[in-house]
Design a protein around this motif. Structure first.
Motif, PDB file in Angstrom:
ATOM      1  N   MET A   1       0.922  -1.183  -0.179  1.00 32.01           N
ATOM      2  CA  MET A   1       0.008  -0.033   0.112  1.00 32.01           C
ATOM      3  C   MET A   1       0.814   1.295   0.059  1.00 32.01           C
ATOM      4  N   ALA A   2       0.531   2.241  -0.847  1.00 34.63           N
ATOM      5  CA  ALA A   2       1.343   3.388  -0.769  1.00 34.63           C
ATOM      6  C   ALA A   2       1.232   4.276   0.269  1.00 34.63           C
ATOM      7  N   TRP A   3       2.201   5.106   0.659  1.00 33.16           N
ATOM      8  CA  TRP A   3       2.053   5.642   1.915  1.00 33.16           C
ATOM      9  C   TRP A   3       0.963   6.733   2.057  1.00 33.16           C
ATOM     10  N   HIS A   4       0.657   7.367   0.806  1.00 33.59           N
ATOM     11  CA  HIS A   4      -0.290   8.512   0.690  1.00 33.59           C
ATOM     12  C   HIS A   4      -1.710   8.082   0.881  1.00 33.59           C
ATOM     13  N   LEU A   5      -1.908   6.795   0.353  1.00 31.44           N
ATOM     14  CA  LEU A   5      -3.220   6.046   0.716  1.00 31.44           C
ATOM     15  C   LEU A   5      -3.517   5.633   2.041  1.00 31.44           C
ATOM     16  N   PHE A   6      -2.389   5.088   2.758  1.00 30.67           N
ATOM     17  CA  PHE A   6      -2.750   5.099   4.026  1.00 30.67           C
ATOM     18  C   PHE A   6      -2.896   6.323   4.864  1.00 30.67           C
ATOM     19  N   LEU A   7      -2.363   7.352   4.524  1.00 29.26           N
ATOM     20  CA  LEU A   7      -2.325   8.523   5.270  1.00 29.26           C
ATOM     21  C   LEU A   7      -3.877   9.177   5.119  1.00 29.26           C
ATOM     22  N   THR A   8      -4.457   8.735   3.728  1.00 26.59           N
ATOM     23  CA  THR A   8      -5.739   9.216   3.493  1.00 26.59           C
ATOM     24  C   THR A   8      -6.587   8.670   4.236  1.00 26.59           C
ATOM     25  N   SER A   9      -6.565   7.105   4.422  1.00 24.83           N
ATOM     26  CA  SER A   9      -7.381   6.351   5.080  1.00 24.83           C
ATOM     27  C   SER A   9      -7.343   6.691   6.666  1.00 24.83           C
ATOM     28  N   ILE A  55     -14.007   9.983   2.370  1.00 23.48           N
ATOM     29  CA  ILE A  55     -12.485   9.938   2.125  1.00 23.48           C
ATOM     30  C   ILE A  55     -11.932   8.520   2.430  1.00 23.48           C
ATOM     31  N   PHE A  56     -12.378   7.850   3.504  1.00 23.41           N
ATOM     32  CA  PHE A  56     -11.929   6.430   3.796  1.00 23.41           C
ATOM     33  C   PHE A  56     -12.018   5.517   2.496  1.00 23.41           C
ATOM     34  N   ILE A  57     -13.475   5.719   2.151  1.00 22.59           N
ATOM     35  CA  ILE A  57     -13.805   4.473   0.964  1.00 22.59           C
ATOM     36  C   ILE A  57     -13.075   4.960  -0.268  1.00 22.59           C
ATOM     37  N   SER A  58     -12.974   6.224  -0.417  1.00 24.24           N
ATOM     38  CA  SER A  58     -12.036   6.448  -1.727  1.00 24.24           C
ATOM     39  C   SER A  58     -10.638   5.995  -1.658  1.00 24.24           C
ATOM     40  N   ALA A  59     -10.021   6.273  -0.648  1.00 25.52           N
ATOM     41  CA  ALA A  59      -8.740   5.590  -0.297  1.00 25.52           C
ATOM     42  C   ALA A  59      -8.543   4.370  -0.622  1.00 25.52           C
ATOM     43  N   GLN A  60      -9.671   3.505   0.190  1.00 20.12           N
ATOM     44  CA  GLN A  60      -9.601   2.159   0.026  1.00 20.12           C
ATOM     45  C   GLN A  60     -10.025   1.685  -1.267  1.00 20.12           C
ATOM     46  N   SER A  61     -10.906   2.274  -2.054  1.00 18.81           N
ATOM     47  CA  SER A  61     -11.082   1.808  -3.534  1.00 18.81           C
ATOM     48  C   SER A  61      -9.936   2.099  -4.356  1.00 18.81           C
ATOM     49  N   ALA A  62      -9.023   3.046  -4.078  1.00 21.57           N
ATOM     50  CA  ALA A  62      -7.743   3.550  -4.977  1.00 21.57           C
ATOM     51  C   ALA A  62      -6.958   2.522  -4.656  1.00 21.57           C
ATOM     52  N   ILE A  63      -6.934   1.655  -3.441  1.00 17.11           N
ATOM     53  CA  ILE A  63      -5.726   0.662  -3.148  1.00 17.11           C
ATOM     54  C   ILE A  63      -6.074  -0.373  -4.111  1.00 17.11           C
ATOM     55  N   ARG A  64      -7.319  -0.710  -4.230  1.00 15.11           N
ATOM     56  CA  ARG A  64      -7.729  -2.082  -5.112  1.00 15.11           C
ATOM     57  C   ARG A  64      -7.460  -1.967  -6.380  1.00 15.11           C
TER      58      ARG A  64
END
Length: 64
Positions: A1-9, A55-64
């Motif tokens: 997982m990219a660090w920016h997606l982790f911070l967004t989550s 924001i959380f759902i957007s970050a989680q969907s970007a991870i997949r």
């Protein structure tokens, strides 16, 4: 997982907790006072919770 997606989550989770809590240090900040003045505290808490979930759902969907 990219660090920016982790911070967004993490930011999304933080906003959900902040929206459901009554943290004085969060709700008395300058920016939140304007939101509370505009919507009222109950509606501002609902708004912040919804923003946090989005924001959380957007970050989680970007991870997949």
């Amino acid at each position: 997982m990219a660090w920016h997606l982790f911070l967004t989550s993490a930011a999304g989770i933080f906003l959900v907790f902040a929206g459901q809590s009554n943290w004085d240090w969060f709700w008395n900040s300058h920016k939140q006072k304007g939101l509370v003045k505009l919507f009222g505290k109950r509606n501002a808490r609902i708004f912040i919770t919804i923003i946090g979930v989005v924001i959380f759902i957007s970050a989680q969907s970007a991870i997949r």
